[in-house]
Design an enzyme around this catalytic site. Structure first.
Site, PDB file in Angstrom:
ATOM      1  N   LEU A 154       0.848  -1.136  -0.044  1.00 13.04           N
ATOM      2  CA  LEU A 154       0.015  -0.014   0.028  1.00 13.04           C
ATOM      3  C   LEU A 154       0.935   1.204   0.023  1.00 13.04           C
ATOM      4  O   LEU A 154       0.700   2.145  -0.885  1.00 13.04           O
ATOM      5  CB  LEU A 154      -0.988  -0.125   1.445  1.00 13.04           C
ATOM      6  CG  LEU A 154      -1.614   1.150   1.457  1.00 13.04           C
ATOM      7  CD1 LEU A 154      -2.733   1.473   0.460  1.00 13.04           C
ATOM      8  CD2 LEU A 154      -2.503   1.241   2.810  1.00 13.04           C
ATOM      9  N   PRO A 157       6.275   6.097  -1.694  1.00 13.98           N
ATOM     10  CA  PRO A 157       7.333   7.057  -1.514  1.00 13.98           C
ATOM     11  C   PRO A 157       6.491   8.547  -0.823  1.00 13.98           C
ATOM     12  O   PRO A 157       7.004   9.163   0.086  1.00 13.98           O
ATOM     13  CB  PRO A 157       8.155   7.327  -2.587  1.00 13.98           C
ATOM     14  CG  PRO A 157       7.878   5.916  -3.416  1.00 13.98           C
ATOM     15  CD  PRO A 157       6.615   5.755  -3.046  1.00 13.98           C
ATOM     16  N   TRP A 185       8.699   0.453   1.851  1.00 13.55           N
ATOM     17  CA  TRP A 185       8.545  -0.023   3.051  1.00 13.55           C
ATOM     18  C   TRP A 185       7.668  -1.411   3.032  1.00 13.55           C
ATOM     19  O   TRP A 185       6.818  -1.724   3.988  1.00 13.55           O
ATOM     20  CB  TRP A 185       7.853   0.742   4.159  1.00 13.55           C
ATOM     21  CG  TRP A 185       8.254   2.054   4.090  1.00 13.55           C
ATOM     22  CD1 TRP A 185       7.242   3.219   3.813  1.00 13.55           C
ATOM     23  CD2 TRP A 185       9.595   2.802   4.078  1.00 13.55           C
ATOM     24  NE1 TRP A 185       8.223   4.283   3.939  1.00 13.55           N
ATOM     25  CE2 TRP A 185       9.607   4.164   4.002  1.00 13.55           C
ATOM     26  CE3 TRP A 185      10.855   2.291   4.291  1.00 13.55           C
ATOM     27  CZ2 TRP A 185      10.636   4.893   4.193  1.00 13.55           C
ATOM     28  CZ3 TRP A 185      11.945   3.021   4.190  1.00 13.55           C
ATOM     29  CH2 TRP A 185      11.776   4.471   4.050  1.00 13.55           C
ATOM     30  N   ARG A 272      -4.035  -4.297  12.202  1.00 14.56           N
ATOM     31  CA  ARG A 272      -3.636  -3.523  13.422  1.00 14.56           C
ATOM     32  C   ARG A 272      -3.823  -4.281  14.774  1.00 14.56           C
ATOM     33  O   ARG A 272      -3.217  -4.281  15.829  1.00 14.56           O
ATOM     34  CB  ARG A 272      -4.937  -2.587  13.663  1.00 14.56           C
ATOM     35  CG  ARG A 272      -4.466  -1.125  14.029  1.00 14.56           C
ATOM     36  CD  ARG A 272      -5.407  -0.216  13.738  1.00 14.56           C
ATOM     37  NE  ARG A 272      -5.334   0.360  12.407  1.00 14.56           N
ATOM     38  CZ  ARG A 272      -6.503   0.853  11.769  1.00 14.56           C
ATOM     39  NH1 ARG A 272      -7.923   0.530  12.331  1.00 14.56           N
ATOM     40  NH2 ARG A 272      -6.289   1.713  10.755  1.00 14.56           N
ATOM     41  N   ARG A 297      20.658  -9.020  39.675  1.00 12.53           N
ATOM     42  CA  ARG A 297      21.555  -7.767  39.911  1.00 12.53           C
ATOM     43  C   ARG A 297      21.679  -7.343  41.212  1.00 12.53           C
ATOM     44  O   ARG A 297      20.369  -6.804  41.959  1.00 12.53           O
ATOM     45  CB  ARG A 297      21.369  -6.966  38.966  1.00 12.53           C
ATOM     46  CG  ARG A 297      22.211  -5.607  39.148  1.00 12.53           C
ATOM     47  CD  ARG A 297      23.322  -5.716  38.522  1.00 12.53           C
ATOM     48  NE  ARG A 297      24.034  -4.661  38.551  1.00 12.53           N
ATOM     49  CZ  ARG A 297      25.566  -4.591  38.335  1.00 12.53           C
ATOM     50  NH1 ARG A 297      26.107  -5.466  37.735  1.00 12.53           N
ATOM     51  NH2 ARG A 297      26.036  -3.390  38.218  1.00 12.53           N
ATOM     52  N   GLU A 392       1.675   0.190   9.928  1.00 11.04           N
ATOM     53  CA  GLU A 392       0.177  -0.279   9.905  1.00 11.04           C
ATOM     54  C   GLU A 392      -0.628   0.927  10.677  1.00 11.04           C
ATOM     55  O   GLU A 392      -1.497   0.510  11.446  1.00 11.04           O
ATOM     56  CB  GLU A 392      -0.213  -1.486  10.519  1.00 11.04           C
ATOM     57  CG  GLU A 392       0.458  -2.699   9.679  1.00 11.04           C
ATOM     58  CD  GLU A 392       0.143  -4.033   9.693  1.00 11.04           C
ATOM     59  OE1 GLU A 392      -1.107  -4.212  10.003  1.00 11.04           O
ATOM     60  OE2 GLU A 392       0.905  -5.028   9.223  1.00 11.04           O
ATOM     61  N   SER A 395       0.970   6.119  15.321  1.00 10.36           N
ATOM     62  CA  SER A 395       0.000   6.311  16.454  1.00 10.36           C
ATOM     63  C   SER A 395      -0.837   7.508  16.250  1.00 10.36           C
ATOM     64  O   SER A 395      -2.164   7.528  16.719  1.00 10.36           O
ATOM     65  CB  SER A 395       1.056   6.714  17.743  1.00 10.36           C
ATOM     66  OG  SER A 395       1.702   5.550  18.119  1.00 10.36           O
ATOM     67  N   GLU A 396      -0.390   8.527  15.480  1.00  7.90           N
ATOM     68  CA  GLU A 396      -1.193   9.632  15.175  1.00  7.90           C
ATOM     69  C   GLU A 396      -2.428   9.469  14.349  1.00  7.90           C
ATOM     70  O   GLU A 396      -3.845   9.851  14.627  1.00  7.90           O
ATOM     71  CB  GLU A 396      -0.198  10.845  14.304  1.00  7.90           C
ATOM     72  CG  GLU A 396       0.655  11.529  15.502  1.00  7.90           C
ATOM     73  CD  GLU A 396       1.784  10.432  15.663  1.00  7.90           C
ATOM     74  OE1 GLU A 396       2.164   9.554  14.971  1.00  7.90           O
ATOM     75  OE2 GLU A 396       2.730  10.722  16.535  1.00  7.90           O
TER      76      GLU A 396
END
Lengths: 409, 249
Positions: A154, A157, A185, A272, A297, A392, A395-396
């Site tokens: 989908l 660029p 991507w 999602r 630790r 996918e 956040s915005e």
């Protein structure tokens, strides 16, 4: 007097069994118990991750090597098409099981879980829901069996969050289409053999003119850009994909003419949930490692878990992880029950991705210097977490989806 | 040929062990249950034998002595590949009781090979296999690390002091198996998990009989003392500690 009446059995004893018989659903619907099958799937995913992924996850991350053998084994167990109807060779499992499996795999290796997520909840889901019988027979079955890997094309660029601006074109030539353009991507671009490609056929109709096609990767005219050198999830192969006069038969279009954008959005809605569960897994993996490390630790004469500064961090992280898990499972439950899940799915993805970033950052902090080196895994989890806020739907974008769901009339 | 694998339901090996009821009972709260790892290896070998047998092994069954709580673990065994399951509906009280229940439940089942793990990872019990053989009056071989099947012939390899022993046995028999018997235990696949629900899991009532032992009480081992570091130049202090505290010299 009151006491007397009660003692004498004036009121019959409350009979829960009888009550449940009269109101079978209404009061019993809320149930946090997993089924035996769901737990078995979670354990199977956990065993697989521990046994097959943990051993070389750091090396594969460093060398950006695709987990070919690992994905093959994942497919043999049925995880690559776990929600597909068994009549199309899938596992027939519900979305809750998928969330549980995604969390477990992502705790150890998010590169593998993103390959699993794209194949399951974007590609297989889209094909099963909107493909015709012939398409399902030819393309869904091998994807559900995991013999082939799917990719979802989908982003471009210049069309990321604004997916309406597709510049890839699909020219209608009667019995076939000709595709031209570039996609960016693309997860599993090199390893996948089945592409779902969004492309514009009628620019004047804007996003209503977009179509979606099943394209075989070895079609003439397809070429790949170089392997993207990513910050995290380095073991999954991400490339751009160039289409030059690629001929696609008409029967490979999914749905009616102009259905592509709706398809893309619907597939993303389901996808999602996979990424939300992935973010959840990255966070819960980091939490588990932080708990273990803080109990081993020592500083100032005691295990660092005994210092309130660390203990409170662990508490905060655990609350966030539990919240994310509940959001993911709620959205999955809605989907499994045929109810709308768009808003809840976006909430789960937004929240899980954001807390994955917070929790992994804190896990690195708890590990101190050890957290900053690769051997202790948490720095990788932190790098992986970042991507869940981006792909996918950033956040915005999730906030747009959620607010529109709430504010529309 | 029919193979029966005895499956014990045990707490996950990472479980934090606690006791209740005045230290007389194991606290089962929040415990995750698994197939006893040695039994899982036995089941894995049974599956391998079936796959390699070209149809000579018709069926793999499992049996568990336990309450309904044991069923998820049994379903996992079915999901991995066993065809059917029997649950003897009673608490697994002790080795004698469990072996007696298994023997009673399977004596007419026509099983040719009965496999058990060498021990159970909960109470480290390691007697059930041999007792089952005694009850059924059939041969048993312990510490088996290899089972091969060729035609109707069974060859078993067992570890003995300083070497190995190869045995042949008549059918039916009990083999008590140990590490090395199979490759890695299997992870159930989606199809197996889905099928497990449809496979028969028969619940049978326990046979008359009593356990020979009972738990008088449990004790947790004392917590290990922290490691004491002594400066490398301070040998005197080290000797002193070994003498007065550790009391080893």
């Amino acid at each position: 007097m009151w006491e007397y009446v009660c003692c004498k059995g004036f009121f019959p004893k409350f009979d829960l069994h009888f009550f449940n018989k009269i109101y079978p659903k209404k009061y019993l619907n809320m149930n946090f118990e997993f089924t035996e099958e769901q737990l078995m799937i979670r354990d199977a995913a956990r065993d697989f991750a521990q046994r097959e992924l943990l051993g070389d996850v750091i090396e594969r991350d460093a060398t950006a090597t695709f987990p070919t053998e690992h994905v093959k084994k994942l497919a043999e167990l049925g995880f690559m098409g776990m929600m597909v109807d068994p009549k199309y060779d899938g596992g027939g499992m519900d979305t809750v099981s998928y969330i549980l499996a995604m969390e477990e795999i992502s705790k150890i290796d998010a590169s593998v879980s993103v390959i699993m997520s794209v194949n399951n909840s974007l590609v297989c889901y889209g094909l099963q829901k909107y493909g015709n019988e012939a398409q399902k027979e030819k393309y869904l079955k091998p994807l559900a069996r995991g013999e082939k890997i799917g990719a979802y094309l989908l982003s471009e660029p210049e069309a990321g969050s604004d997916a309406t601006m597709q510049r890839t074109t699909a020219e209608d030539k009667g019995d076939h289409y000709i595709l031209n353009g570039t996609k960016n991507w693309i997860t599993s671009a090199n390893s996948a053999s089945t592409y779902l490609v969004m492309a514009q056929t009628h620019p004047e109709k804007r996003h209503h003119g977009i179509n979606v096609f099943i394209v075989e990767k070895d079609s003439p005219g397809i070429s790949l850009g170089p392997h993207e050198d990513k910050m995290g999830m380095r073991s999954s192969d991400t490339h751009s994909v160039m289409f030059t006069d690629v001929k696609v038969p008409k029967e490979n279009r999914i749905g009616e003419d102009g259905f592509g954008f709706k398809f893309a959005m619907k597939a993303l809605e389901a996808g999602r949930l996979g990424i939300a569960a992935q973010a959840l897994g990255i966070a819960s993996g980091a939490l588990e490692r932080a708990i273990q490390y803080s109990k081993e630790r020592k500083a100032f004469g005691t295990e660092i878990a005994n210092h309130q500064a660390i203990a409170f961090k662990i508490a905060d992280m655990a609350v966030k992880v539990e919240n994310a898990r509940n959001l993911c499972l709620k959205a999955a439950w809605l989907k499994d029950n045929g109810k709308p899940f768009t808003t809840e799915g976006s909430m789960a993805k937004l929240y899980a991705a954001d807390i994955a970033m917070e929790v992994t950052t804190e896990a690195v902090q708890i590990h101190g210097g050890y957290g900053y080196v690769k051997e202790y895994h948490v720095e990788r989890l932190m790098r992986e977490a970042k991507l869940t806020q981006i792909y996918e739907g950033t956040s915005e974008i999730q906030k747009i989806v959620i607010s529109r769901g709430l504010l529309r009339d | 040929m029919k193979i029966l694998t005895c499956i014990s339901n045990v707490p996950d090996t990472t479980t934090k062990i606690r006791f209740v009821d005045d230290n007389k009972a194991f606290d089962k709260n929040g415990v995750q249950w698994i197939i006893n790892p040695w039994d899982e290896l036995a089941l894995t070998r049974a599956l391998e034998l079936k796959e390699a047998s070209g149809g000579a092994v018709e069926k793999i069954s499992i049996i568990t002595v336990g309450t309904k709580d044991a069923e998820p673990v049994m379903r996992k065994a079915l999901a991995i590949g066993a065809e059917d399951a029997i649950r003897v509906d009673t608490e697994a009280k002790d080795a004698y009781y469990v072996a007696m229940q298994i023997a009673e439940a399977v004596k007419d089942g026509g099983y040719d090979m009965i496999l058990t793990g060498i021990e159970s990872s909960d109470y480290n019990g390691s007697s059930v296999g041999r007792m089952v053989a005694e009850f059924l009056e059939i041969p048993s071989v312990s510490s088996v690390s290899k089972i091969e099947m060729e035609g109707g012939n069974i060859s078993l390899k067992r570890e003995i002091d300083g070497g190995t022993e190869v045995l042949e046995t008549q059918l039916p028999f009990v083999a008590i198996v140990q590490k090395g018997i199979a490759l890695e235990p299997r992870i159930p696949n989606m199809r197996g998990i889905m099928m497990a629900r449809k496979k028969p899991l028969t619940v049978v009532a326990p046979a008359e009989g009593e356990a020979l032992t009972e738990f008088a009480g449990f004790e947790l081992p004392e917590a290990k003392a922290a490691c004491k570091m002594v400066d490398e130049d301070n040998v005197k202090e080290l000797v002193n500690l070994l003498h007065t505290e550790a009391k080893v010299i």
